[in-house]
Design a protein around this motif. Structure first.
Motif, mmCIF file in Angstrom:
data_model
loop_
_atom_site.group_PDB
_atom_site.id
_atom_site.type_symbol
_atom_site.label_atom_id
_atom_site.label_comp_id
_atom_site.label_asym_id
_atom_site.label_seq_id
_atom_site.Cartn_x
_atom_site.Cartn_y
_atom_site.Cartn_z
ATOM 1 N N LEU A 64 0.758 -1.269 -0.067
ATOM 2 C CA LEU A 64 0.131 0.041 -0.005
ATOM 3 C C LEU A 64 0.719 1.440 0.027
ATOM 4 O O LEU A 64 1.826 1.321 0.845
ATOM 5 N N PRO A 65 0.629 2.096 -0.765
ATOM 6 C CA PRO A 65 1.512 3.701 -0.637
ATOM 7 C C PRO A 65 1.152 4.346 0.370
ATOM 8 O O PRO A 65 -0.051 4.178 1.030
ATOM 9 N N ASP A 66 1.584 5.255 0.663
ATOM 10 C CA ASP A 66 1.517 6.325 1.656
ATOM 11 C C ASP A 66 0.023 6.864 1.634
ATOM 12 O O ASP A 66 -0.072 7.143 0.208
ATOM 13 N N GLY A 67 -0.707 6.959 2.608
ATOM 14 C CA GLY A 67 -1.869 7.655 2.648
ATOM 15 C C GLY A 67 -3.206 6.853 2.030
ATOM 16 O O GLY A 67 -4.209 7.107 1.904
ATOM 17 N N TYR A 68 -2.867 5.428 1.741
ATOM 18 C CA TYR A 68 -3.763 4.551 0.890
ATOM 19 C C TYR A 68 -4.856 4.199 2.008
ATOM 20 O O TYR A 68 -4.661 4.006 3.039
ATOM 21 N N ARG A 69 -6.184 4.478 1.598
ATOM 22 C CA ARG A 69 -7.179 4.196 2.156
ATOM 23 C C ARG A 69 -8.026 3.091 1.717
ATOM 24 O O ARG A 69 -8.425 2.842 0.482
ATOM 25 N N ALA A 98 -10.442 8.025 10.711
ATOM 26 C CA ALA A 98 -8.907 7.407 10.984
ATOM 27 C C ALA A 98 -8.413 7.961 12.524
ATOM 28 O O ALA A 98 -7.479 7.285 13.200
ATOM 29 N N ARG A 99 -8.869 9.110 13.088
ATOM 30 C CA ARG A 99 -8.574 9.398 14.472
ATOM 31 C C ARG A 99 -8.712 8.384 15.520
ATOM 32 O O ARG A 99 -8.196 8.552 16.510
ATOM 33 N N LYS A 100 -9.792 7.533 15.174
ATOM 34 C CA LYS A 100 -10.320 6.602 16.141
ATOM 35 C C LYS A 100 -9.699 5.105 15.913
ATOM 36 O O LYS A 100 -10.008 4.344 16.685
ATOM 37 N N ALA A 101 -9.003 5.151 15.003
ATOM 38 C CA ALA A 101 -8.321 3.793 14.662
ATOM 39 C C ALA A 101 -7.087 3.526 15.423
ATOM 40 O O ALA A 101 -6.408 4.182 16.087
ATOM 41 N N ASP A 102 -6.874 2.115 15.455
ATOM 42 C CA ASP A 102 -5.615 1.700 16.247
ATOM 43 C C ASP A 102 -4.525 1.662 15.155
ATOM 44 O O ASP A 102 -4.826 1.439 14.192
ATOM 45 N N THR A 103 -3.430 1.879 15.983
ATOM 46 C CA THR A 103 -1.989 1.847 15.066
ATOM 47 C C THR A 103 -1.266 0.718 15.102
ATOM 48 O O THR A 103 -0.944 0.051 16.214
ATOM 49 N N GLY A 115 -17.940 -10.277 9.042
ATOM 50 C CA GLY A 115 -19.118 -9.456 9.397
ATOM 51 C C GLY A 115 -18.896 -8.366 9.848
ATOM 52 O O GLY A 115 -19.700 -7.425 9.962
ATOM 53 N N VAL A 116 -17.656 -7.858 10.432
ATOM 54 C CA VAL A 116 -17.402 -6.616 11.372
ATOM 55 C C VAL A 116 -16.857 -5.569 10.106
ATOM 56 O O VAL A 116 -15.822 -5.760 9.335
ATOM 57 N N HIS A 117 -17.486 -4.547 10.354
ATOM 58 C CA HIS A 117 -17.052 -3.408 9.247
ATOM 59 C C HIS A 117 -15.818 -2.746 9.885
ATOM 60 O O HIS A 117 -15.582 -2.424 11.000
ATOM 61 N N HIS A 118 -14.765 -2.715 8.799
ATOM 62 C CA HIS A 118 -13.681 -2.107 9.414
ATOM 63 C C HIS A 118 -12.817 -1.201 8.282
ATOM 64 O O HIS A 118 -13.391 -1.551 6.983
ATOM 65 N N TYR A 119 -11.889 -0.489 8.282
ATOM 66 C CA TYR A 119 -11.117 0.143 7.324
ATOM 67 C C TYR A 119 -9.860 0.273 7.743
ATOM 68 O O TYR A 119 -9.349 0.082 8.737
ATOM 69 N N TRP A 120 -8.898 0.678 6.409
ATOM 70 C CA TRP A 120 -7.472 0.955 7.075
ATOM 71 C C TRP A 120 -6.922 2.110 6.246
ATOM 72 O O TRP A 120 -7.682 2.728 5.357
ATOM 73 N N VAL A 121 -6.109 2.620 6.814
ATOM 74 C CA VAL A 121 -5.187 3.817 6.152
ATOM 75 C C VAL A 121 -3.747 3.652 6.349
ATOM 76 O O VAL A 121 -3.275 3.020 7.576
ATOM 77 N N ALA A 122 -3.049 3.524 5.318
ATOM 78 C CA ALA A 122 -1.411 3.245 5.216
ATOM 79 C C ALA A 122 -0.720 4.754 5.745
ATOM 80 O O ALA A 122 -1.032 5.599 4.919
ATOM 81 N N LEU A 123 0.205 4.665 6.647
ATOM 82 C CA LEU A 123 0.828 5.725 6.969
ATOM 83 C C LEU A 123 2.346 5.255 6.403
ATOM 84 O O LEU A 123 3.157 4.477 7.173
ATOM 85 N N GLY A 124 2.574 5.952 5.510
ATOM 86 C CA GLY A 124 3.953 5.607 4.842
ATOM 87 C C GLY A 124 3.713 4.105 4.099
ATOM 88 O O GLY A 124 2.774 3.485 3.922
#
Length: 156
Positions: A64-69, A98-103, A115-124
């Motif tokens: 995943l590239p930096d900032g990828y969601r 993203a502020r409430k996501a775990d790192t 079945g759990v709704h989830h999302y990702w954000v790549a930092l770098g």
């Protein structure tokens, strides 16, 4: 609301210590990277073992590239992930925040229940290893966020 998010997180996402249960994967130099068509444009996929389109356990790595969601989505099966390189924000719930996501950092692992709704954000630049029971299927909570040109249920 924060308590509910933490409860969901505690029941659906199990974080383990760094490098615990790490699996050997394909090195970035040896991997056969192809566009990850089930994900928004920009991600690359390398199948490590199994066939994601068939029943049975498979594993793959995503680059995943930096900032990828990855927008809110869910699967009809559980999904284990390990951050191989970089940093990944993993969030759950009814809103993308993203502020409430775990790192998760290199070596961290997580499990998301079916079945759990989830999302990702790549930092770098980030590489994530996924292990799942196929066929791999992903359903985006908001259809307009699904990659164009794919057809439901977005599977290999």
């Amino acid at each position: 609301m924060r308590a509910r998010t933490l409860l969901l997180l505690a029941t659906a996402l199990v974080l383990s210590s760094r490098n615990a249960g790490a699996q050997e994967g394909v090195s970035p130099q040896a991997a056969q990277w192809t566009p990850a068509t089930l994900f928004p444009p920009g991600a690359l996929l390398a199948v490590v073992s199994g066939d994601p389109a068939q029943p049975g356990q498979s594993s793959a790595e995503l680059s995943l590239p930096d900032g990828y969601r990855v927008p809110r989505h869910y699967h009809p099966m559980g999904e284990r992930l390990e951050v191989r390189q970089g940093t990944l924000l993993v969030g759950m719930g009814e809103r993308f925040d993203a502020r409430k996501a775990d790192t998760l950092r290199t070596g961290d692992t997580a499990f998301t229940a079916m079945g759990v709704h989830h999302y990702w954000v790549a930092l770098g630049p980030t590489v994530v290893a996924l292990t799942f029971d196929g066929p791999y299927t992903i359903t985006y909570v908001n259809a307009y966020e699904a990659p164009k040109g794919s057809s439901f249920p977005y599977r290999y």
